[in-house]
Design a protein around this motif. Structure first.
Motif, short mmCIF file in Angstrom:
data_model
loop_
_atom_site.label_atom_id
_atom_site.label_comp_id
_atom_site.label_asym_id
_atom_site.label_seq_id
_atom_site.Cartn_x
_atom_site.Cartn_y
_atom_site.Cartn_z
N SER A 51 0.81 -1.21 0.00
CA SER A 51 0.00 0.00 0.00
C SER A 51 0.84 1.27 0.00
CB SER A 51 -0.94 0.00 1.20
OG SER A 51 -0.19 0.07 2.40
N ARG A 52 2.15 1.15 0.00
CA ARG A 52 3.00 2.35 0.04
C ARG A 52 2.84 3.21 -1.21
NH1 ARG A 52 8.59 1.39 3.27
NH2 ARG A 52 7.64 0.58 5.16
N TYR A 53 2.59 2.58 -2.34
CA TYR A 53 2.37 3.36 -3.56
C TYR A 53 1.09 4.19 -3.43
CZ TYR A 53 5.85 0.18 -5.43
OH TYR A 53 6.98 -0.55 -5.62
N ASP A 54 0.07 3.59 -2.85
CA ASP A 54 -1.18 4.32 -2.63
C ASP A 54 -0.99 5.44 -1.62
OD1 ASP A 54 -2.84 2.62 -4.32
OD2 ASP A 54 -2.51 1.09 -2.79
N LEU A 55 -0.19 5.20 -0.59
CA LEU A 55 0.09 6.23 0.40
C LEU A 55 0.86 7.39 -0.23
CD1 LEU A 55 1.15 3.98 3.42
CD2 LEU A 55 -1.01 5.19 3.13
N ALA A 56 1.82 7.07 -1.10
CA ALA A 56 2.59 8.12 -1.78
C ALA A 56 1.69 8.92 -2.71
CB ALA A 56 3.75 7.50 -2.55
N ARG A 92 -7.85 -1.97 2.31
CA ARG A 92 -6.56 -2.36 1.74
C ARG A 92 -5.47 -1.34 2.03
NH1 ARG A 92 -3.51 -1.48 -2.57
NH2 ARG A 92 -4.98 -0.08 -3.56
N VAL A 93 -5.78 -0.06 1.85
CA VAL A 93 -4.75 0.97 1.97
C VAL A 93 -4.56 1.43 3.40
CG1 VAL A 93 -4.06 3.29 1.24
CG2 VAL A 93 -5.16 1.76 -0.38
N ILE A 94 -5.65 1.75 4.06
CA ILE A 94 -5.54 2.27 5.42
C ILE A 94 -5.43 1.12 6.41
CG2 ILE A 94 -6.69 3.63 7.19
CD1 ILE A 94 -7.93 5.28 4.90
N GLY A 95 -6.20 0.07 6.19
CA GLY A 95 -6.10 -1.13 7.00
C GLY A 95 -6.63 -0.95 8.41
N PRO A 96 -6.71 -2.04 9.13
CA PRO A 96 -7.25 -1.98 10.48
C PRO A 96 -6.34 -1.21 11.44
CG PRO A 96 -6.46 -4.19 9.99
CD PRO A 96 -6.37 -3.39 8.72
N CYS A 100 1.67 19.36 11.13
CA CYS A 100 2.27 18.16 11.72
C CYS A 100 1.20 17.09 11.97
CB CYS A 100 2.96 18.54 13.02
SG CYS A 100 4.02 17.26 13.67
N TRP A 101 1.46 15.90 11.53
CA TRP A 101 0.55 14.76 11.57
C TRP A 101 -0.70 14.97 10.70
CZ3 TRP A 101 2.23 10.27 12.63
CH2 TRP A 101 3.24 10.10 13.55
N GLY A 102 -0.67 15.95 9.82
CA GLY A 102 -1.80 16.19 8.94
C GLY A 102 -2.06 15.03 7.99
N PHE A 103 -1.00 14.34 7.58
CA PHE A 103 -1.18 13.22 6.66
C PHE A 103 -2.08 12.16 7.27
CE2 PHE A 103 -0.01 9.00 5.14
CZ PHE A 103 -0.23 9.15 3.78
N ARG A 104 -1.80 11.79 8.50
CA ARG A 104 -2.58 10.70 9.11
C ARG A 104 -4.04 11.10 9.31
NH1 ARG A 104 -1.04 9.88 15.47
NH2 ARG A 104 -3.16 9.24 15.91
N HIS A 105 -4.28 12.38 9.56
CA HIS A 105 -5.66 12.81 9.80
C HIS A 105 -6.45 13.03 8.51
CE1 HIS A 105 -5.15 13.06 14.09
NE2 HIS A 105 -4.07 13.78 13.94
N LEU A 106 -5.77 13.28 7.42
CA LEU A 106 -6.47 13.56 6.16
C LEU A 106 -6.43 12.40 5.16
CD1 LEU A 106 -5.32 17.25 5.55
CD2 LEU A 106 -7.51 16.45 6.45
N LEU A 107 -5.70 11.35 5.48
CA LEU A 107 -5.52 10.25 4.54
C LEU A 107 -6.85 9.69 4.03
CD1 LEU A 107 -3.74 8.26 3.01
CD2 LEU A 107 -3.66 6.85 5.07
N ALA A 108 -7.80 9.50 4.89
CA ALA A 108 -9.08 8.90 4.48
C ALA A 108 -9.81 9.74 3.43
CB ALA A 108 -9.99 8.71 5.70
N PHE A 109 -9.56 11.04 3.40
CA PHE A 109 -10.19 11.91 2.40
C PHE A 109 -9.55 11.76 1.02
CE2 PHE A 109 -10.99 14.23 6.40
CZ PHE A 109 -12.37 14.24 6.35
N TYR A 110 -8.36 11.16 0.97
CA TYR A 110 -7.63 11.05 -0.29
C TYR A 110 -7.55 9.61 -0.81
CZ TYR A 110 -6.39 15.89 0.21
OH TYR A 110 -6.45 17.26 0.30
N VAL A 111 -8.25 8.72 -0.16
CA VAL A 111 -8.32 7.31 -0.59
C VAL A 111 -9.78 6.98 -0.78
CG1 VAL A 111 -7.86 4.93 0.10
CG2 VAL A 111 -6.22 6.71 0.66
N PRO A 112 -10.16 6.38 -1.92
CA PRO A 112 -11.57 6.00 -2.11
C PRO A 112 -12.03 5.07 -0.98
CG PRO A 112 -10.32 5.70 -4.14
CD PRO A 112 -9.33 6.03 -3.07
N GLU A 113 -13.27 5.25 -0.58
CA GLU A 113 -13.78 4.49 0.57
C GLU A 113 -13.68 2.98 0.37
OE1 GLU A 113 -17.70 4.38 3.46
OE2 GLU A 113 -17.53 5.93 1.92
N HIS A 114 -13.90 2.51 -0.85
CA HIS A 114 -13.81 1.07 -1.08
C HIS A 114 -12.37 0.54 -0.95
CE1 HIS A 114 -12.93 2.64 -5.12
NE2 HIS A 114 -12.30 1.50 -5.32
N GLU A 115 -11.37 1.44 -0.96
CA GLU A 115 -9.96 1.04 -0.82
C GLU A 115 -9.47 1.13 0.63
OE1 GLU A 115 -7.67 -0.01 -3.11
OE2 GLU A 115 -9.21 -0.10 -4.67
#
Length: 188
Positions: A49-54, A89-93, A71-86
């Motif tokens: 999933s690193r490619y998706d994270l990048a 796989r990408v964000i994971g449990p 600071c730590w903005g990536f972790r808080h905004l990641l869900a907005f930049y990944v389609p919900e159905h992914e």
């Protein structure tokens, strides 16, 4: 020393043989088809999933180009930049708090201004000081190894987050800043 190293290796391999073998099992043959033969046995599953994270990081940076997400903005905004159905796989449990690329992480969180000052400006100033210093010939090997170590840390920063660790960041800066004094100086 050799006996201690051998005993340690034997204990680690003896106790962790099953887990070590699992790390080298191919789980997704299509994923490793492009790799050289000697790397095809390496388990890339944890890193798929690193490619998706990048990609999410780059899009995040494009939306917050100058000052970043904070600071730590990536972790808080990641869900907005990944389609919900992914998400599974990408964000994971366990979630993904980092891009696993220091350059993208800093660019995303601190924008062009913070990245320019911290990751380009400070090393550029230290490099200018190093280039201006006169090197003692007897210290050329020390300078070469120090620069090699600093370069290896920079390359590693493209695959993980060494500079998020204060000990590595401070050691890297101290070595880089001290190089003119350590390898230069007066006549021999």
């Amino acid at each position: 020393t050799v006996a201690l190293i051998m005993a340690t290796v034997m204990i680690v391999v003896g106790l962790g043989e099953k887990d070590i073998r699992q790390e080298f099992e191919v789980r997704d043959p299509a994923q490793v088809a492009f790799l050289p033969r000697f790397l095809q046995r390496v388990n890339l599953h944890p890193h798929h999933s690193r490619y998706d994270l990048a990609e999410a990081s780059i899009r995040m940076w494009q939306d917050h180009r100058w000052f970043g997400t904070g600071c730590w903005g990536f972790r808080h905004l990641l869900a907005f930049y990944v389609p919900e159905h992914e998400w599974p796989r990408v964000i994971g449990p366990s979630g993904r708090a980092n891009v696993h690329n220091d350059v993208l992480q800093f660019l995303t969180e601190f924008g062009l201004i913070g990245f320019g000052l911290g990751m380009v400006g400070v090393p550029a100033a230290m490099l200018a000081s190093l280039l201006k210093s006169r090197m003692r010939p007897s210290r050329a090997l020390l300078r070469s190894f120090a620069l090699l170590a600093l370069g290896i840390a920079l390359v590693f920063a493209l695959f993980d987050l060494p500079f998020r660790c204060p000990a590595i960041l401070y050691a890297w800066c101290a070595i880089f800043a001290g190089l003119p004094k350590l390898t230069g100086g007066g006549k021999e």
